[in-house]
Design an enzyme around this catalytic site. Structure first.
Site, mmCIF file in Angstrom:
data_model
loop_
_atom_site.group_PDB
_atom_site.id
_atom_site.type_symbol
_atom_site.label_atom_id
_atom_site.label_comp_id
_atom_site.label_asym_id
_atom_site.label_seq_id
_atom_site.Cartn_x
_atom_site.Cartn_y
_atom_site.Cartn_z
ATOM 1 N N PRO A 145 -15.117 -5.406 2.831
ATOM 2 C CA PRO A 145 -16.423 -5.990 3.233
ATOM 3 C C PRO A 145 -17.664 -4.959 2.776
ATOM 4 O O PRO A 145 -18.664 -5.499 2.844
ATOM 5 C CB PRO A 145 -16.386 -5.912 4.631
ATOM 6 N N GLY A 205 -17.858 -4.004 -0.335
ATOM 7 C CA GLY A 205 -17.805 -4.145 -1.711
ATOM 8 C C GLY A 205 -17.320 -2.902 -2.272
ATOM 9 O O GLY A 205 -17.610 -2.162 -3.414
ATOM 10 N N ARG A 206 -16.067 -2.445 -1.651
ATOM 11 C CA ARG A 206 -15.002 -1.219 -2.095
ATOM 12 C C ARG A 206 -16.128 0.065 -2.153
ATOM 13 O O ARG A 206 -15.940 0.874 -3.085
ATOM 14 C CB ARG A 206 -14.549 -1.517 -3.505
ATOM 15 N N GLY A 207 -17.207 0.050 -1.233
ATOM 16 C CA GLY A 207 -17.932 1.475 -1.215
ATOM 17 C C GLY A 207 -19.326 0.943 -2.029
ATOM 18 O O GLY A 207 -20.238 1.552 -1.432
ATOM 19 N N PHE A 208 -19.421 0.114 -2.965
ATOM 20 C CA PHE A 208 -20.556 0.011 -3.679
ATOM 21 C C PHE A 208 -21.876 -0.503 -2.650
ATOM 22 O O PHE A 208 -23.033 0.054 -2.807
ATOM 23 C CB PHE A 208 -20.635 -0.982 -4.743
ATOM 24 N N TYR A 235 0.872 -1.253 0.001
ATOM 25 C CA TYR A 235 -0.127 -0.036 -0.150
ATOM 26 C C TYR A 235 0.698 1.373 -0.167
ATOM 27 O O TYR A 235 1.310 1.841 0.954
ATOM 28 C CB TYR A 235 -1.057 0.083 1.084
HETATM 29 N N1 LIG Z 1 -5.937 -8.738 0.988
HETATM 30 C C1 LIG Z 1 -6.020 -8.211 -0.032
HETATM 31 O O1 LIG Z 1 -5.557 -8.433 -1.205
HETATM 32 C C2 LIG Z 1 -6.935 -6.901 -0.021
HETATM 33 C C3 LIG Z 1 -7.633 -6.147 -0.888
HETATM 34 C C4 LIG Z 1 -8.256 -5.126 -0.536
HETATM 35 C C5 LIG Z 1 -8.435 -4.738 0.396
HETATM 36 N N2 LIG Z 1 -7.728 -5.177 1.433
HETATM 37 C C6 LIG Z 1 -8.080 -4.716 2.730
HETATM 38 O O2 LIG Z 1 -9.245 -4.431 3.188
HETATM 39 C C7 LIG Z 1 -9.354 -3.198 3.677
HETATM 40 C C8 LIG Z 1 -11.260 -2.774 3.291
HETATM 41 O O3 LIG Z 1 -11.094 -2.891 1.858
HETATM 42 P P1 LIG Z 1 -11.519 -1.652 0.929
HETATM 43 O O4 LIG Z 1 -11.109 -0.662 1.495
HETATM 44 O O5 LIG Z 1 -11.185 -2.328 -0.526
HETATM 45 O O6 LIG Z 1 -13.053 -1.611 0.714
HETATM 46 P P2 LIG Z 1 -14.463 -1.282 1.560
HETATM 47 O O7 LIG Z 1 -13.853 -1.528 3.125
HETATM 48 O O8 LIG Z 1 -15.446 -2.439 1.241
HETATM 49 O O9 LIG Z 1 -14.771 0.116 1.219
HETATM 50 C C9 LIG Z 1 -14.259 1.017 1.423
HETATM 51 C C10 LIG Z 1 -14.869 2.118 0.556
HETATM 52 O O10 LIG Z 1 -16.181 2.607 0.991
HETATM 53 C C11 LIG Z 1 -16.481 3.888 1.423
HETATM 54 N N3 LIG Z 1 -17.095 3.750 2.752
HETATM 55 C C12 LIG Z 1 -16.520 3.219 3.901
HETATM 56 N N4 LIG Z 1 -17.487 3.058 5.086
HETATM 57 C C13 LIG Z 1 -18.724 3.887 4.255
HETATM 58 C C14 LIG Z 1 -19.920 4.351 4.785
HETATM 59 N N5 LIG Z 1 -20.310 4.034 6.086
HETATM 60 N N6 LIG Z 1 -20.753 4.858 4.075
HETATM 61 C C15 LIG Z 1 -20.500 4.971 2.661
HETATM 62 N N7 LIG Z 1 -19.121 4.677 2.255
HETATM 63 C C16 LIG Z 1 -18.198 4.035 3.101
HETATM 64 C C17 LIG Z 1 -14.831 4.302 1.565
HETATM 65 O O11 LIG Z 1 -15.006 5.462 1.189
HETATM 66 P P3 LIG Z 1 -14.666 6.838 2.176
HETATM 67 O O12 LIG Z 1 -13.235 6.746 2.308
HETATM 68 O O13 LIG Z 1 -14.895 8.149 1.356
HETATM 69 O O14 LIG Z 1 -15.385 6.740 3.353
HETATM 70 C C18 LIG Z 1 -14.034 3.489 0.473
HETATM 71 O O15 LIG Z 1 -14.164 4.144 -0.717
HETATM 72 C C19 LIG Z 1 -8.520 -2.486 3.018
HETATM 73 O O16 LIG Z 1 -8.374 -1.183 3.653
HETATM 74 C C20 LIG Z 1 -7.387 -3.160 2.999
HETATM 75 O O17 LIG Z 1 -6.853 -3.125 4.100
HETATM 76 C C21 LIG Z 1 -6.804 -6.180 1.383
#
Ligand SMILES: NC(=O)c1ccc[n+]([C@@H]2O[C@H](COP(=O)([O-])OP(=O)(O)OC[C@H]3O[C@@H](n4cnc5c(N)ncnc54)[C@H](OP(=O)(O)O)[C@@H]3O)[C@@H](O)[C@H]2O)c1
Length: 329
Positions: A205, A207-210, A59
């Site tokens: 978790p 869905g990347r914000g979706f 990252y």
């Molecule tokens: N092992 C791997 O290969 C891998 C791959 C991907 C991710 N990860 C880890 O998993 C973590 C979480 O996954 P992710 O960041 O990909 O996706 P996520 O947690 O599913 O979603 C993050 C997105 O959702 C938005 N969001 C968060 N809370 C919200 C809410 N309450 N209401 C509306 N929008 C919200 C955030 O935007 P804002 O910032 O604008 O709130 C961000 O764009 C990462 O940070 C990383 O540490 C690991």
């Protein structure tokens, strides 16, 4: 309300029921959050009871680990820090690199960046087809023996890889994508983890914000935003996948919660050893996501959600071809 704790598998650490995914603070979703705001966000999470923080060499590379090192230094003994090795020069586009010498070098560098003497949980970020998993597990086993690492984890590993690794060095946690719109782990992964006593950390978790309902077909992503390359996030597929957003809106309204909270509560309701790590750059959403631990979905709720989900056909792959090639099956 005191933060609930969960144990990551038989041998794993005890952590807050929801962790904080820190990736988006410096990587993948457009420009990095300014450093002061990012540090404040991480410290706010500690204040709200989060004890599980997720980062990776990749990252940035490097600056996300440095950020956590600085933000968490005053609380080092109160929190569990998870990081990952496994890409050439720490750069996913260059492919995997889990050669034992690389793992050692990355672990040493991560210790410095994280300003710590021990990495609580060290994951292999992607399975390396060129290095037998026994050698990877053996190298992490040595690092554990030297006190430099506490627990071993894998990410997006298939069941055979998990079994082979676990036979050499017990695996504490698997971190793979799992959410309302990606349920493949239910088929083989979750039963295997249950059998072996390994914890599960669903990434993306929300869905990347979706799944939060804040993204629709009109949302635009910068070219530096990873989602601009993901088939599931094409405008056409976002339109088709809104059916899931509507479903979540209906359930969350009834339960007096937000869609994000239902998406997280649904994951936690699957198994007591599941710990989601939602990512956010905003303090208001951080508090919202943490409050999902107070929502309990009962058997009837889960049955209803399952029935509704089975009628929704999610469109689009979760990774573009190049990234998909690194998924171990
Ligand atoms: N092992 C791997 O290969 C891998 C791959 C991907 C991710 N990860 C880890 O998993 C973590 C979480 O996954 P992710 O960041 O990909 O996706 P996520 O947690 O599913 O979603 C993050 C997105 O959702 C938005 N969001 C968060 N809370 C919200 C809410 N309450 N209401 C509306 N929008 C919200 C955030 O935007 P804002 O910032 O604008 O709130 C961000 O764009 C990462 O940070 C990383 O540490 C690991």
């Amino acid at each position: 309300m005191a933060m609930q704790k969960r144990k990551l598998g038989k041998n794993g650490p005890e952590v807050s029921a929801v962790g904080l995914g820190c990736m988006g603070l410096t990587f993948a979703y457009g420009p990095a959050t300014n450093k002061t705001d990012a540090i404040n966000l991480i410290r706010k999470a500690v204040e709200l009871g989060v004890t599980f923080f997720d980062t990776a060499e990749a990252y940035g590379p490097y600056d996300n680990e440095e950020l956590l090192g600085e933000a968490l230094a005053p609380f080092r003994n109160e929190v569990v820090i998870a990081t990952k090795f496994g890409f050439r020069e720490g750069k996913p586009p260059l492919g995997t690199d889990s050669r034992p010498s690389t793992i050692r070098a990355v672990a040493e560098a991560a210790l410095k960046r994280l300003k710590t003497e021990t990495i609580d949980l060290l994951y292999q970020h992607r399975v390396d087809p060129n290095v037998p998993i026994e050698d990877v597990a053996g190298t992490v086993k040595d690092l554990i023996g030297e006190g430099k690492v506490r627990h071993f984890g894998l990410s997006e590993a298939g069941v055979q890889t998990i079994r082979r690794a676990h036979a050499v060095q017990p695996v504490s946690a698997l971190q793979s994508e799992y959410s309302l719109w990606w349920r493949e782990p239910e088929q083989e992964i979750l039963p295997t983890l249950e059998e072996l006593g390994i914890g599960f950390v669903p990434f993306s978790p929300l869905g990347r914000g979706f799944l939060t309902g804040k993204i629709d077909e009109h949302t635009t992503f910068e070219t530096t935003d990873f989602r601009s390359s993901v088939p599931r996030f094409s405008a056409e597929n976002r339109r088709a996948n809104q059916a899931l957003v509507y479903l979540l809106a209906t359930i969350s309204k009834r339960m007096n919660a937000t869609s994000a909270q239902i998406a997280l509560a649904w994951l936690m309701a699957q198994k007591p050893w599941i710990v989601p790590i939602p990512g956010t750059t905003r303090q208001s959403r951080l508090a919202e996501n943490i409050a999902s631990t107070e929502i309990v979905l009962g058997p009837d709720d889960l049955k209803e959600i399952n029935a509704a989900l089975s009628a929704i056909d999610i469109q689009g792959a979760r990774y573009a071809e190049q990234a998909q090639k690194m998924i171990d099956r």
